[in-house]
Each structure stands twice: as structure tokens, then as C-alpha cells.
Design a protein around this motif. Structure first.
Motif, PDB file in Angstrom:
ATOM      1  N   LYS A   1      14.942  -2.115   9.567  1.00  0.00           N
ATOM      2  CA  LYS A   1      15.034  -3.549   9.859  1.00  0.00           C
ATOM      3  C   LYS A   1      14.661  -3.789  11.315  1.00  0.00           C
ATOM      4  O   LYS A   1      13.894  -4.685  11.650  1.00  0.00           O
ATOM      5  CB  LYS A   1      16.477  -4.005   9.585  1.00  0.00           C
ATOM      6  CG  LYS A   1      16.619  -5.482   9.388  1.00  0.00           C
ATOM      7  CD  LYS A   1      18.019  -5.782   8.874  1.00  0.00           C
ATOM      8  CE  LYS A   1      18.266  -7.255   8.865  1.00  0.00           C
ATOM      9  NZ  LYS A   1      19.558  -7.576   8.255  1.00  0.00           N
ATOM     10  N   GLN A   2      15.215  -2.941  12.167  1.00  0.00           N
ATOM     11  CA  GLN A   2      14.955  -3.025  13.598  1.00  0.00           C
ATOM     12  C   GLN A   2      13.462  -2.832  13.897  1.00  0.00           C
ATOM     13  O   GLN A   2      12.869  -3.563  14.674  1.00  0.00           O
ATOM     14  CB  GLN A   2      15.813  -1.944  14.298  1.00  0.00           C
ATOM     15  CG  GLN A   2      15.584  -1.778  15.779  1.00  0.00           C
ATOM     16  CD  GLN A   2      16.036  -3.020  16.538  1.00  0.00           C
ATOM     17  OE1 GLN A   2      16.949  -3.707  16.089  1.00  0.00           O
ATOM     18  NE2 GLN A   2      15.378  -3.310  17.649  1.00  0.00           N
ATOM     19  N   ARG A   3      12.876  -1.834  13.226  1.00  0.00           N
ATOM     20  CA  ARG A   3      11.458  -1.537  13.482  1.00  0.00           C
ATOM     21  C   ARG A   3      10.544  -2.698  13.087  1.00  0.00           C
ATOM     22  O   ARG A   3       9.445  -2.829  13.581  1.00  0.00           O
ATOM     23  CB  ARG A   3      11.031  -0.286  12.699  1.00  0.00           C
ATOM     24  CG  ARG A   3      11.552   0.999  13.291  1.00  0.00           C
ATOM     25  CD  ARG A   3      10.599   2.155  13.053  1.00  0.00           C
ATOM     26  NE  ARG A   3      10.591   2.663  11.689  1.00  0.00           N
ATOM     27  CZ  ARG A   3       9.721   3.577  11.261  1.00  0.00           C
ATOM     28  NH1 ARG A   3       8.780   4.043  12.063  1.00  0.00           N
ATOM     29  NH2 ARG A   3       9.792   4.011  10.019  1.00  0.00           N
ATOM     30  N   ARG A   4      11.018  -3.517  12.149  1.00  0.00           N
ATOM     31  CA  ARG A   4      10.198  -4.643  11.698  1.00  0.00           C
ATOM     32  C   ARG A   4      10.389  -5.897  12.543  1.00  0.00           C
ATOM     33  O   ARG A   4       9.631  -6.840  12.413  1.00  0.00           O
ATOM     34  CB  ARG A   4      10.547  -4.979  10.236  1.00  0.00           C
ATOM     35  CG  ARG A   4       9.954  -4.004   9.226  1.00  0.00           C
ATOM     36  CD  ARG A   4      10.702  -4.134   7.909  1.00  0.00           C
ATOM     37  NE  ARG A   4      10.023  -3.533   6.790  1.00  0.00           N
ATOM     38  CZ  ARG A   4      10.087  -2.257   6.447  1.00  0.00           C
ATOM     39  NH1 ARG A   4      10.788  -1.420   7.199  1.00  0.00           N
ATOM     40  NH2 ARG A   4       9.453  -1.799   5.382  1.00  0.00           N
ATOM     41  N   SER A   5      11.447  -5.909  13.374  1.00  0.00           N
ATOM     42  CA  SER A   5      11.725  -7.155  14.091  1.00  0.00           C
ATOM     43  C   SER A   5      10.586  -7.444  15.066  1.00  0.00           C
ATOM     44  O   SER A   5       9.966  -6.542  15.620  1.00  0.00           O
ATOM     45  CB  SER A   5      13.069  -7.073  14.825  1.00  0.00           C
ATOM     46  OG  SER A   5      13.003  -6.075  15.793  1.00  0.00           O
ATOM     47  N   GLY A   6      10.269  -8.702  15.218  1.00  0.00           N
ATOM     48  CA  GLY A   6       9.137  -9.070  16.069  1.00  0.00           C
ATOM     49  C   GLY A   6       7.833  -9.130  15.291  1.00  0.00           C
ATOM     50  O   GLY A   6       6.832  -9.617  15.787  1.00  0.00           O
ATOM     51  N   HIS A   7       7.843  -8.627  14.054  1.00  0.00           N
ATOM     52  CA  HIS A   7       6.646  -8.715  13.217  1.00  0.00           C
ATOM     53  C   HIS A   7       6.732  -9.944  12.313  1.00  0.00           C
ATOM     54  O   HIS A   7       7.690 -10.706  12.384  1.00  0.00           O
ATOM     55  CB  HIS A   7       6.482  -7.444  12.385  1.00  0.00           C
ATOM     56  CG  HIS A   7       6.113  -6.251  13.205  1.00  0.00           C
ATOM     57  ND1 HIS A   7       7.034  -5.469  13.858  1.00  0.00           N
ATOM     58  CD2 HIS A   7       4.901  -5.718  13.498  1.00  0.00           C
ATOM     59  CE1 HIS A   7       6.419  -4.500  14.516  1.00  0.00           C
ATOM     60  NE2 HIS A   7       5.122  -4.632  14.318  1.00  0.00           N
TER      61      HIS A   7
ATOM     62  N   LEU B   1       5.164   3.441  10.210  1.00  0.00           N
ATOM     63  CA  LEU B   1       5.316   2.269   9.353  1.00  0.00           C
ATOM     64  C   LEU B   1       4.046   1.424   9.417  1.00  0.00           C
ATOM     65  O   LEU B   1       3.435   1.307  10.466  1.00  0.00           O
ATOM     66  CB  LEU B   1       6.480   1.465   9.931  1.00  0.00           C
ATOM     67  CG  LEU B   1       7.203   0.454   9.074  1.00  0.00           C
ATOM     68  CD1 LEU B   1       7.761   1.114   7.840  1.00  0.00           C
ATOM     69  CD2 LEU B   1       8.330  -0.165   9.904  1.00  0.00           C
ATOM     70  N   THR B   2       3.667   0.851   8.297  1.00  0.00           N
ATOM     71  CA  THR B   2       2.573  -0.132   8.321  1.00  0.00           C
ATOM     72  C   THR B   2       3.127  -1.432   7.747  1.00  0.00           C
ATOM     73  O   THR B   2       4.134  -1.414   7.017  1.00  0.00           O
ATOM     74  CB  THR B   2       1.387   0.310   7.451  1.00  0.00           C
ATOM     75  OG1 THR B   2       1.760   0.131   6.080  1.00  0.00           O
ATOM     76  CG2 THR B   2       1.011   1.755   7.699  1.00  0.00           C
TER      77      THR B   2
ATOM     78  N   GLN C   1       0.816  -1.225   0.000  1.00  0.00           N
ATOM     79  CA  GLN C   1       0.000   0.000   0.000  1.00  0.00           C
ATOM     80  C   GLN C   1       0.845   1.268   0.000  1.00  0.00           C
ATOM     81  O   GLN C   1       0.345   2.350  -0.234  1.00  0.00           O
ATOM     82  CB  GLN C   1      -0.929  -0.004   1.221  1.00  0.00           C
ATOM     83  CG  GLN C   1      -2.045  -1.002   1.032  1.00  0.00           C
ATOM     84  CD  GLN C   1      -2.901  -1.163   2.275  1.00  0.00           C
ATOM     85  OE1 GLN C   1      -2.836  -0.355   3.201  1.00  0.00           O
ATOM     86  NE2 GLN C   1      -3.681  -2.217   2.295  1.00  0.00           N
ATOM     87  N   HIS C   2       2.109   1.108   0.289  1.00  0.00           N
ATOM     88  CA  HIS C   2       2.950   2.308   0.407  1.00  0.00           C
ATOM     89  C   HIS C   2       4.404   1.907   0.173  1.00  0.00           C
ATOM     90  O   HIS C   2       4.831   0.831   0.588  1.00  0.00           O
ATOM     91  CB  HIS C   2       2.778   2.887   1.822  1.00  0.00           C
ATOM     92  CG  HIS C   2       3.707   4.016   2.123  1.00  0.00           C
ATOM     93  ND1 HIS C   2       4.449   4.084   3.283  1.00  0.00           N
ATOM     94  CD2 HIS C   2       4.039   5.114   1.410  1.00  0.00           C
ATOM     95  CE1 HIS C   2       5.179   5.189   3.278  1.00  0.00           C
ATOM     96  NE2 HIS C   2       4.954   5.829   2.151  1.00  0.00           N
TER      97      HIS C   2
END
Ligand code: F6R
Length: 379
Positions: free
Chosen positions: A125-131, A99-100, A55-56
Motif C-alpha cells: 500500500k505504501q509503495r503505491r502511495s503517490g501513484h 512493482l509495476t 500484466q502481473h
């Protein structure tokens, strides 16, 4: 090593037709026709789930690579219909956009070593970890150096096939980054079924013609631009104007001139001139306007007229014939007729040559400009 060229920059400018050909060969199925529309003509070898529910797109980069990102935004929005933002990596690091899970982040860096771009991507990368694994994989690098720190950092890479660039001023790597964005935007447009097969076929035909069209500019304009450069050896300020997909090319023309000739230059979207910068203009400030037929052609011409009314010397980068162009421009740098959407690959060439020849005329060290390094590995 310079193969008869006076500088690496000029050699690399001349390598551009070959670089575009390499990208076409690597990524585009030349036999594709509209009848083959069930599969994409593009082969980027990216996993299908990278495109799912997108979407983005956010693009992070610095300098010339950031300009490539701006052209990329135009293509991703206008061809593939995906809202796209382009951020300076140095700004993004300290103020990232929300971020989405539906966001793809693209880092663009020719060296693959630019500290700010790497830090911005490491943060993503860090912001996405755990997702979800799918979300973690939504990071893509565009570079001519896949074996770089960028290559180690992100799960997916588009190799632009430009090879190593020696001149500090980016030329062939920029054109190669644009090619990567054409491929990505076309592939996404096909995936999302937002492009008619016949339009796609025309685009591919247009892309195939680009190497020969760059050659035409190099062969027909280099001597002329070298001559023209004599007029500007003492110039102190330059303005570059463009609109739409050629606005980033105006920025790039100005950056090339600044970094190697040390002449102050600004690139503007032509329609913004009247909101302030037009006050800078007088007979001492040349204005280069990129005027390619298409959605904003008439608008650019009328913006150029406004500059001319302030006595600026107007230089047109345009396929208009001499007679027609003379009504607006004092000096003409002719370029071939190219579809507006593909035109940046052609319009940037004379601007690179102009910057090169002005700097050479001023006797400057074109390949090693003062205060600059090829890779900016510090923040
Ligand atoms: C311009 C130039 C710089 C770089 C910038 C980013 O000619 O060379 O503006 O574009 O430092 O470099 P990369 O692409 O290596 O991240």
C-alpha cells in the motif's frame, strides 16, 4: 458445539461440501450457458478497472494460505494467462519484487490477522502511495473474515464464505480460498477473452458437481482412512508427491500431517524426487502420490514407480480402478473422476482425513496442536 464430532477439525472437514456450495451460490450464475458469453458468469463485485491492463499478479500469504496461493497461480496462469508469482509474506516483506502499475497484489489469509501477511500488504500500500488512484486500488484480500485487520487494510475483498474455523489446522478455509481463486481466474479469463465459452460452461458444470464429489469421498473413505491410520501411528517420515495443480496439495497434505500428528513429512513435486529426496526412501517411509488423469498423469505414475523401486509403501490418491491401480500402488485411496483443473478440491480431502486420523490415533490434541496458534499475530 462439535455437533457429535470428536474434534472441531473433523466437523470442519465435514463442512466442506456446504462451504463449496455457499461459494457457488454467492459468486456463480448457475443459469449461465455458452450462449451468454457476452457477460461473465462470475459475480465478485470487483470494480472493472481492477482488471484493466493487468500484466502481473503477486500473491502473498503464509502456511496453508500460501498453498492456496500456489493453486491460484496455476489457475491465473493456465486459465487467465496472467503471469503470477506467489511469495511467503515473511520473505516478501524484506525482499519485495519490483512493482509495476500493472501489478495486482493479492493477500490470502483466513484469519485476516496474520502479522507477516498484513505487513507485506501494508508495504505494498505504501509503495503505491503517490501513484494513480487506479494503481493504489490494485490490492485484493481473500479471507473468510472480511471484518478483520485485512478488511481494514485493502480496498477490495473476496469473502470466501467459510465462516469461522476453530481447529488450528486449516481445512474448510483452504477449500474456500481455492473456490475464490477459481472464481477470480474464471472471471479474468472471461474478461480477457482467453477462454472458449464452451470450455467455460464445462468448468462451471464441473464446479457445481464438487460438493457432491467431496461428499462421496467423506462417505466412502472416512472409515477406511481411519483404519489405514492404524498402520502409520508409529511412522516417522512421510513423503507426499503431486505435480501440476496437485503439487500444492502434496505440500498441504504434508503440512497437515506435520502440524497435528508431529510426524515429519515433506511434499515434493513428483519430478523433483530424483534430484535428491529419493535418497530418503526405504521401506519405512510411506509415499502418498496424487495421480489424477490429465496432463501429468503418466508422469506421476512413473515417478511413483521410481519410489516403489526403493521399497517405499506407495499410497495412491487416484480415480483409477482397483485392478489398474494395483500395478503401481500398494494401497489405494479412491477419489471420484474430476477434471484435473478442479481436482485439488477433491484430492485434499483424503489427505486432511489421513492427517486427522493419524493424529487422533496417536492420541494427540488435534484441535490445539503444540506450539501453534490459530492466528499468528507476531512476526
Ligand atoms: C495450517 C495453518 C497455518 C496457517 C498460516 C496462515 O493449517 O493453519 O499454516 O495457514 O498461519 O494463516 P492465515 O490464513 O490466517 O493467514
Amino acid at each position: 458445539e462439535k455437533q457429535g464430532f470428536k474434534h472441531f477439525m473433523l466437523k470442519e472437514i465435514y463442512e466442506q461440501p456446504g462451504v463449496v456450495r455457499s461459494c457457488l451460490e454467492a459468486y456463480i450464475d448457475t443459469h449461465w450457458t455458452a450462449a451468454d458469453h457476452t457477460h461473465s458468469p462470475i459475480r465478485l463485485n470487483l470494480p472493472a478497472d481492477l482488471y484493466a491492463d493487468l500484466q502481473h499478479i503477486q500473491i502473498v500469504a503464509c502456511g496453508t494460505s500460501w498453498h492456496a496461493g500456489l493453486v491460484g497461480k496455476y489457475l491465473l496462469e493456465q486459465l487467465a494467462g496472467i503471469p503470477t508469482s506467489v511469495q511467503y509474506a515473511s520473505e516478501f516483506r524484506y525482499a519485495p519484487s519490483p512493482l509495476t502499475p500493472h501489478t495486482l497484489t493479492i493477500g490470502v489469509t483466513q484469519s485476516g490477522e496474520t502479522a507477516d501477511t498484513l505487513a507485506a500488504l501494508a508495504m505494498e500500500k505504501q509503495r503505491r502511495s503517490g501513484h494513480s488512484a487506479e494503481f493504489q486500488a490494485r490490492l485484493l484480500g481473500i479471507t473468510n473474515r472480511p471484518e478483520s485487520s485485512l478488511g481494514d487494510l485493502v480496498p477490495h475483498i473476496i469473502d470466501t464464505h467459510a465462516g469461522i474455523e476453530i481447529g488450528v489446522a486449516a481445512t474448510k478455509t483452504f477449500v474456500a480460498q481455492l473456490m475464490a481463486f477459481y472464481c477470480l481466474a474464471i472471471d479474468l479469463a472471461h474478461h480477457r477473452q482467453v477462454i472458449a465459452p464452451t470450455q467455460l460452461e464445462q468448468l462451471l458444470e464441473g464446479l457445481q458437481q464438487l460438493p457432491a464429489q467431496i461428499e462421496v469421498v467423506l462417505e466412502s473413505q472416512e472409515r477406511y482412512i481411519e483404519q489405514l491410520a492404524h498402520d502409520f501411528a508409529e511412522t516417522q517420515d512421510f513423503i507426499f508427491l503431486g505435480r501440476g495443480i496437485n503439487f500444492p496439495i502434496a505440500l498441504e497434505g504434508a503440512l497437515k500431517l506435520k502440524e497435528i500428528s508431529y510426524i515429519h513429512a515433506e511434499g515434493y513435486p513428483a519430478g523433483e524426487m530424483k534430484h535428491g529426496p529419493i535418497a530418503l526412501l526405504d521401506a519405512k517411509v510411506p509415499v502418498v502420490a496424487i495421480a489424477m488423469p490429465g496432463t501429468v498423469f503418466e508422469k506421476v505414475l512413473s515417478n511413483a514407480q521410481e519410489a516403489k523401486a526403493r521399497d517405499a509403501r506407495l499410497i495412491g490418491v487416484t480415480p483409477m480402478d482397483e485392478h489398474e491401480a494395483a500395478e503401481t500402488f500398494d494401497t489405494l485411496i479412491p477419489v471420484p473422476h474430476v477434471d484435473e483443473i478442479l481436482s485439488p478440491i477433491v484430492t485434499v480431502i483424503p489427505l486432511q482425513l489421513l492427517a486427522y486420523h493419524i493424529a487422533a490415533r496417536r492420541g494427540l490434541d488435534v484441535d490445539q496442536p503444540r506450539n501453534l496458534a490459530k492466528s499468528v499475530t507476531v512476526e
